[in-house]
Scaffold this active site. Structure first.
Site, mmCIF file in Angstrom:
data_model
loop_
_atom_site.group_PDB
_atom_site.id
_atom_site.type_symbol
_atom_site.label_atom_id
_atom_site.label_comp_id
_atom_site.label_asym_id
_atom_site.label_seq_id
_atom_site.Cartn_x
_atom_site.Cartn_y
_atom_site.Cartn_z
ATOM 1 N N GLU B 12 41.767 25.530 -62.701
ATOM 2 C CA GLU B 12 41.798 26.824 -62.030
ATOM 3 C C GLU B 12 41.388 27.928 -63.010
ATOM 4 O OE1 GLU B 12 45.826 26.748 -60.599
ATOM 5 O OE2 GLU B 12 45.404 24.812 -59.667
ATOM 6 N N SER B 42 44.822 23.389 -56.522
ATOM 7 C CA SER B 42 45.028 22.066 -55.930
ATOM 8 C C SER B 42 45.250 21.087 -57.067
ATOM 9 C CB SER B 42 43.788 21.644 -55.122
ATOM 10 O OG SER B 42 43.424 22.595 -54.149
ATOM 11 N N GLU B 43 46.424 21.112 -57.649
ATOM 12 C CA GLU B 43 46.664 20.289 -58.837
ATOM 13 C C GLU B 43 46.474 18.795 -58.569
ATOM 14 O OE1 GLU B 43 48.247 23.080 -58.338
ATOM 15 O OE2 GLU B 43 47.995 24.125 -60.233
ATOM 16 N N PHE B 66 50.057 25.956 -66.776
ATOM 17 C CA PHE B 66 51.422 25.792 -67.289
ATOM 18 C C PHE B 66 51.845 24.366 -66.925
ATOM 19 C CE2 PHE B 66 50.964 30.319 -66.858
ATOM 20 C CZ PHE B 66 51.786 30.906 -67.821
ATOM 21 N N HIS B 112 58.144 28.663 -66.091
ATOM 22 C CA HIS B 112 56.872 28.708 -66.843
ATOM 23 C C HIS B 112 57.107 28.620 -68.346
ATOM 24 C CE1 HIS B 112 55.002 30.043 -63.116
ATOM 25 N NE2 HIS B 112 53.846 30.253 -63.688
#
Ligand code: TPP
Ligand code: TPP
Ligand code: MG
Ligand code: MG
Lengths: 327, 317, 327, 317
Positions: B12, B42-43, B66, B112
Site C-alpha cells: 500500500e 488488501s493484506e 505496520f 501500531h
C-alpha cells in the site's frame, strides 16, 4: 427528571440547524488546533484529521439517538465530537494527557466514550465493520430498536472484513448501517488506482443490499439518507450501504501535506464546503458575517478547551498502563 | 533490483508515495510502475499475491506498513507460504520477502506499536530477521531477497530516523548469523532490533560489570553457536526484547542456553521485556513501558549482585 | 523430439470427447474407490469427493494448456486427475502411502504436481484465490501467455480473500480466471442460508469484472466458457469470474451422507449427470451399452492403479517428515 | 444456555448440522435458530460479530472448526477484542468465547493438525484454556462462558471421541487453576490437552521414577503456584506439549520455573515437543511426529539418568 450529562446535551444540540452548524465549525477548529499542536511537537504518533468531512459525522450524529452504537475508524475526532464528546476530552486524548477521554492511554486513533455509543475507534482498516454487525446482532436478538453504525473509508471497501460483514449482515437481516466516507483517497492512493468502481455504493448489489450515494457535503442530505437507512434497519428490514461523497482537506495523517492532489481538485471541493453550504441555507442573506461571528465564538471556546486539556496535571499514575487488561 | 528483473515491490502506497515511512522512496520513479506496485488495502491479496508471484519465479518484496496489519492475513504467510516447499516435496519454493515496521516509542498506541515476532518465528518454513541499524537493514534485506524461502524482515520504526554508513563492499552476510558488538566478561546480553542500541548503551555506562553484547540479527534461524560460546565464557545470559514476557524470541534463546549450558551458568537467565500489557500511548507511560539503558543496567546489576532474577522496573512504585 | 511424461500425455488426451468422457469416468471411479477405502479404514483425515462435478475439472483441464497454473481446493482429486495426475498418485496420496504424488506427506487435501501446473491444493477456504492472482501477476510481468486459474466453491465467495483477490485482479487487469464450482452447499449449509444471491457470478459487478454462469454438468459448455475467459485473459483484457452450476453427489467429506438434502433434489441433479450428458452427445444412439463398456474398462484400470498404489512398500523413511522445510 | 438468555452460539454449521465434530449437536433443536446461528464461511465476521455482540451484552460462543482458520481473522481477536477493555479504561468488556479444535493424530495434514496456542497466549487481554477430558471440557467451557473477558478454548480433536463422566455437582472451578493428576517424587511433568493422558500413561509404565503429573488446564493465566510447589519438591521439570520447540506454553512455564527455583533445580528443564516441522499426513510419520508415552518415558529417563537434556526421538535414526 434525570439530569443529563454534558455529552448527552451536546448530542441533543444537533436537533437544530444552528446546533449542527456550530458543531461542524467546532470540529474544524479542533482539527486545526490539533494540526498546530502537532507542528508544535505536542502530539506523538498519528493524527488523521476530519476537516472537510464534517457533514457526515454531524449528519449521522443528528439522526442516531442515544442508545445507538458507532464503530468508527482512526479518523474519528469528528465523529467523537459530533456524538457529544467534549473538545477537551478529544484534544487531551490526542495529546496523551490525563484530561483525554481515556486518560491518554489511547491517543488519537483510540477515542472512546460508551455513554455516547462510541466504541474505542479502530486503528486497523476495516476491523470495526464486523464489530458493528455483532452489535446489531445483539440488538436484533433483543428486539431492541437501537441500530449499529459502521463508519468506514473508501479504501476500506477493498478489505476482506468489508465483504464478510456486508454479506453476513444482509443474510441475517441485521439493523446496521454501513456508511462509507468516500473522500477519494486511501492514504496517498486515489480511489481509481485501487478500485475499479467510482460509485462504491454499487458494491451493495453483491449482497442484495439496499444502497445509495449521497452528497456528503450537505448535512441535510446526509441526515435524510441516514435517517431513512436507520428507520429501515430499526423496522427490521435489514442493513443499508450509504456512500457519502466527501473530501478531506488535509493530508492523510500527520505531516502529509496531500501534495499528490491537484490544486484544482482541492479548490473544487473547498468551494463546496459543508460549513458554507449549511450557513447559506440558514442565512440566505448575509451569511458570511454571521458565520464569522459564530466561528469566532467557537474558536474561543476551543481555545479554552485546549488550555483546559493541556493544563498542568499531576503525572499519570504509572500503574495506569497495567490496569484494565482483564477483569 | 538493478541486478535482477525478478525483484518487484508491492504494497500500500509503496510506489508514488514511497511508503508510509519513505523506505521505498524513489524506487517507482527509477523502476517504473510495473516493478513498484501500489496495491489496494488488501493484506490478504498482497501476501497471497506475493506468494503466487514468488512460486512463479519472481522475487516479490511485499510491504506491510505496520506489523499488526499482518493479523488480517497471517494465514497466507504462516499456513500457506510457509508450507509450500514441504507440501510440494521441495519442487516449489516461495522466494518472497515481507518487510514490515515494528515497535514502539513514538506514541502510535496499542494497535501500531508491537513487534509480534512470535507470529512468524514459530513457523517452520519461514525465516525472520530484525535489523538493528541501516547497514544491517541493507545487508539483511539483500539476503532476504536472494533467499529462496519466505523471509520476514522486522524493521523497527525507531530506526527509520537513523542515518548510518552502509558498507556496500562488505562480503555478503550469512542468514542466521549474529554479530558480537562489544566484548566483555561478566554477562552475555543478547538483543535484536532497537534493543541492540539499548543494550549497548547500558553496557557502556560503566555499570561495574562488562558485557558481551550480541546483535542477534536473525530470530529464525538464530545463531545458537555464537550465543552459546559467549555464555560458556560469561556464565550469565540476559536477553533484551521489545515484547511481553509470554512471547518473543527471548524465551527460546534462554531455554536453549539453559538446556545446553546448565552446569556452566552462574545465575538463572534474565529476560528483559515489556510488561504483559497493551502498549500505552501517553509518553510518560510508554517510556516506562519500554526497556531503556537505565532499566537494563538496573536489572543486570541486580541479577549479578543477588544471583536471582529481579522484579521488573514496572513493578516498583 | 522430446519425450512427454505420462502426465502430459494424459493432459493432451482431453483433446477429444472420448478422452474427456473417459477421464470423467475415471474421476468417478477413483472417488468411489476412495469412498470404499475410507469405509475400509484405509484412509485417515478428511476426504472431499468430486463425484457429480467432473465436467468442471475436465472442461477446465481441456482448455488449460501446459504452462497454466491451477490453484485449487481440498476438493481436488478430480482436478488433479483431469490435469493429468495418475490415479495411482492420487490414491496413494489419499491413503498416505509413499506411492502418492508427494509421498504421503500431504494427504487428500494436499495433492500437488508442478509439472502439470497443480499447486499444492489448499485446505483453508479461499486461501488459493490470492495465490492465483499472484501467479497471474508474474505472468503479466513477463508478458507470458500463461494464465492462472483459481478454483473455488460457492461457500468461498463469502470469505474476505475472495473479495480482495477479485478487486486486485480487476484493478490490475491480470490474466486469471476465477472458477466458482457452485455445488449449492458449503459443508452442510445450503447456499441460501449463507448468501443473499443465487447467482454468484453477479458478484463480478462489484469489481467491474467480466462474469458469467455456465451449466457445470455439460463439459462442452464449461470448456467453451472457460476457453473464452482464458483468451480474454491471455489477450491482456483482464480476469473473468465464471460460475459453474454443479452438484456434489456425496456428502461434504468423509462420513457425511448428505442427508440434509432432499431425495428430489439429488434425483434432479443425478438425472443431469455430466457423464451421461456427454455420452449421449458422443453416441446419440445406444449410448448406454457403450458407456457401460467404457466404465468397465476404466474400472479395471482404476482397480489396477489402486493395487499399485497400495502395494507393499518399504516404510517411509522417517527423515521425510523433516525434509523440505526450508532450502 | 438454559440459565441465561444471553448465551448464543455461532459458527459454520454449528446449527442444523451440529458442528463438524458434533459438539453442538441438538442445541439448535433445543434453543432455536435465534440462539444457535449458522454463519457464512467468514471467520472475520464471525469473530468480529461475536465481539460486537459481546460488547453489547450477549455472551456469544463462537466456533472455529479448526484452529488454523483463525489465521484469516486473528486480528479480530488479538488486536481488537483483546484491547477493548484497555482502550475503554474498563468501561467496556468482551465476554465472548472462541471454541476451536486443535491438534494432530488423525491424519488431517499440515493445515488442520496444529495447536497454535501461542497465537493466543501471547495476547494480554485474552484467556486461554485447553481441556484434557470431557469433565474438564464441561467445567472449563462453563467458566469461559461466564467470564467477562474473551476466552479461547482449545479442544483437542483426539478427545472428541472420548466419553467420560461429567460431574455436574462439582463446585465451580477457578480460571487459571491447574490440577495434579498423579503424585510422585522424582520429576514434575506438566502437560495440557491431549498430552495429559500421554504424560499420565508415561508415568504409569513403572519407569523407575515417579512423577507429579499436572494438567495445566489454563495456558493463560497459568497456575504458577501449583507448578512451582511441585518443582520445589521434585527439583525436575518436564513439559509435554503438542507444538514445535519454538512456540508453545512450555517455554514460558520452563523459564518461569528456572528463574524462580534456580538453585533448587537438579537438572535443566526438559521440553518434550514435536519437531520443528509441519505436521505430516502419513500415519507412520505422524506417529513419530507426536509425543507418546514411550517417547516421554525415554526422554524423562534419559534426563534423570544423565542429568542433561537428551536428543529428541526424531533425531535418532
Ligand atoms: C489492515 C490495515 N491496513 C493498512 C492500514 C494503514 N492505513 C491506515 S489508514 C489507511 C487508508 C484508509 O483509507 P480509507 O479507508 O479511504 O479511509 P480514510 O483514511 O481516507 O478516511 C491505511 C492504508 C491499516 N491501518 N490497517
Ligand atoms: C477459512 C476456512 N474456514 C472454514 C473451513 C472449513 N471448511 C472446509 S470446506 C468448507 C465448505 C466450503 O464450501 P464451498 O466453498 O462451497 O466448497 P465445496 O466444499 O462445496 O467444494 C468449510 C466451511 C476451512 N477449511 N477454511
Ligand atoms: Mg479515504
Ligand atoms: Mg460448495
Amino acid at each position: 427528571m434525570s439530569i443529563e450529562s454534558p455529552e448527552h446535551l451536546r448530542r441533543r444540540g444537533l436537533a437544530s440547524d444552528l446546533g449542527r452548524l456550530k458543531r461542524m465549525i467546532e470540529i474544524r477548529e479542533v482539527e486545526e488546533t490539533i494540526q498546530s499542536l502537532y507542528s508544535a511537537g505536542e502530539i506523538r504518533g498519528s493524527t488523521h484529521l476530519y476537516s472537510g468531512q464534517e457533514a457526515v459525522a454531524v449528519g449521522l450524529a443528528s439522526v442516531a439517538p442515544l442508545g445507538d452504537t458507532v464503530a468508527c475508524t482512526y479518523r474519528g475526532h469528528g465523529m467523537a465530537l459530533a456524538l457529544g464528546m467534549e473538545p477537551t476530552a478529544v484534544i487531551g486524548e490526542v495529546c496523551g494527557r490525563s484530561t483525554g477521554c481515556v486518560g491518554g492511554i489511547g491517543g488519537s486513533m483510540h477515542l472512546c466514550d460508551p455513554s455516547i455509543g462510541l466504541l474505542p475507534t479502530f486503528a486497523i482498516v476495516g476491523a470495526q465493520i464486523p464489530v458493528a454487525v455483532g452489535v446489531a446482532l445483539a440488538s436484533a436478538y433483543r428486539a431492541a430498536d437501537s441500530v449499529a453504525w459502521a463508519v468506514l473509508g473508501d479504501g476500506a471497501t477493498n478489505i476482506g472484513a468489508f465483504h464478510e460483514s456486508l454479506n453476513m449482515a444482509s443474510v441475517m437481516g441485521l439493523p446496521v448501517v454501513f456508511v462509507i466516507e468516500n473522500n477519494l483517497y486511501g492514504e496517498y492512493s486515489p480511489l481509481r488506482w485501487t478500485t475499479p468502481l467510482d460509485d462504491l455504493f454499487r458494491r451493495g448489489e453483491a449482497y442484495d443490499m439496499r444502497a445509495a450515494a449521497v452528497d456528503g457535503q450537505d448535512v441535510h442530505a446526509v441526515a435524510e439518507a441516514l435517517a431513512e437507512a436507520r428507520s429501515h434497519a430499526a423496522a427490521g428490514r435489514g442493513p443499508s450501504l450509504i456512500e457519502a461523497k466527501t473530501y478531506r482537506y488535509s493530508g492523510h495523517s500527520r505531516s502529509d501535506l496531500g501534495l499528490y492532489r491537484s490544486a484544482d481538485e482541492v479548490q473544487t471541493w473547498v468551494s463546496r464546503d459543508p460549513i458554507g453550504i449549511l450557513a447559506e441555507r440558514i442565512w440566505p442573506e448575509g451569511h458570511s458575517s454571521r458565520l464569522s461571528e459564530m466561528v469566532e465564538q467557537v474558536r474561543s471556546e476551543v481555545r479554552a478547551a485546549t488550555e483546559h486539556a493541556l493544563r498542568p496535571m499531576p503525572p499519570i499514575d504509572k500503574v495506569e498502563m497495567l490496569r484494565h487488561i482483564t477483569g | 533490483m538493478e541486478s535482477d528483473e525478478c525483484v518487484i515491490v508491492l504494497g500500500e502506497d509503496v510506489g508514488a508515495a514511497g511508503g508510509a515511512f519513505k523506505v521505498t522512496e524513489g524506487l517507482q520513479e527509477r523502476f517504473g510502475v510495473r516493478r513498484v506496485i501500489d496495491t489496494p488495502i488488501s493484506e490478504t491479496a498482497i501476501l497471497g499475491g506475493a506468494m503466487g508471484a514468488a512460486i512463479a519465479g519472481l522475487r516479490p518484496v511485499a510491504e506491510m506498513m505496520f506489523v499488526e496489519f499482518a493479523g488480517v492475513a497471517l494465514d497466507q504467510l504462516v499456513t500457506e507460504a510457509a508450507t509450500v516447499r514441504y507440501l510440494s516435496r521441495g519442487q516449489l519454493n516461495v522466494p518472497m520477502v515481507l518487510r514490515t515496521a515494528v515497535g514502539g516509542g513514538q506514541g502510535f498506541g496499542a494497535q501500531h506499536s508491537q513487534v509480534l515476532d512470535h507470529w512468524f518465528t514459530s513457523s517452520p518454513g519461514l525465516k525472520v530477521a530484525m535489523p538493528a541499524d541501516p547497514n544491517s537493514a541493507y545487508h539483511i534485506t539483500r539476503l532476504a531477497i536472494w533467499d529462496d524461502d519466505p523471509v520476514v524482515v522486522l524493521e523497527h520504526k525507531g530506526l527509520y530516523g537513523d542515518r548510518g554508513e552502509v558498507d556496500l563492499e562488505e562480503p555478503p552476510w550469512a542468514i542466521g548469523e549474529a554479530v558480537t558488538m562489544r566484548v566483555g566478561q561478566d554477562v552475555t546480553i543478547v538483543a535484536a532490533g532497537a534493543m541492540v542500541s539499548v543494550a549497548l548503551a547500558a553496557a557502556e555506562t560503566n555499570p561495574g560489570w562488562s558485557a558481551d553484547v550480541i546483535d542477534l540479527r536473525w530470530l529464525r534461524p538464530w545463531d545458537v553457536d555464537q550465543v552459546l560460546a559467549s555464555v560458556a565464557k560469561t556464565g550469565v545470559l540476559v536477553t533484551v526484547e521489545e515484547a511481553g514476557p509470554s512471547a518473543g524470541w527471548g524465551g527460546d534463546v534462554s531455554l536453549t542456553v539453559c538446556q545446553t549450558l546448565w552446569s556452566r551458568m552462574k545465575f538463572p537467565p534474565l529476560r528483559v521485556t515489556t510488561p504483559d500489557a497493551p502498549v500505552p500511548h501517553a509518553q510518560e507511560l510508554e517510556r516506562r513501558f519500554l526497556p531503556n539503558a537505565e532499566y537494563v543496567v538496573q536489572q543486570v546489576s541486580s541479577l549479578l549482585e543477588t544471583g536471582s532474577v529481579p522484579l521488573p522496573w514496572w513493578e516498583y512504585r
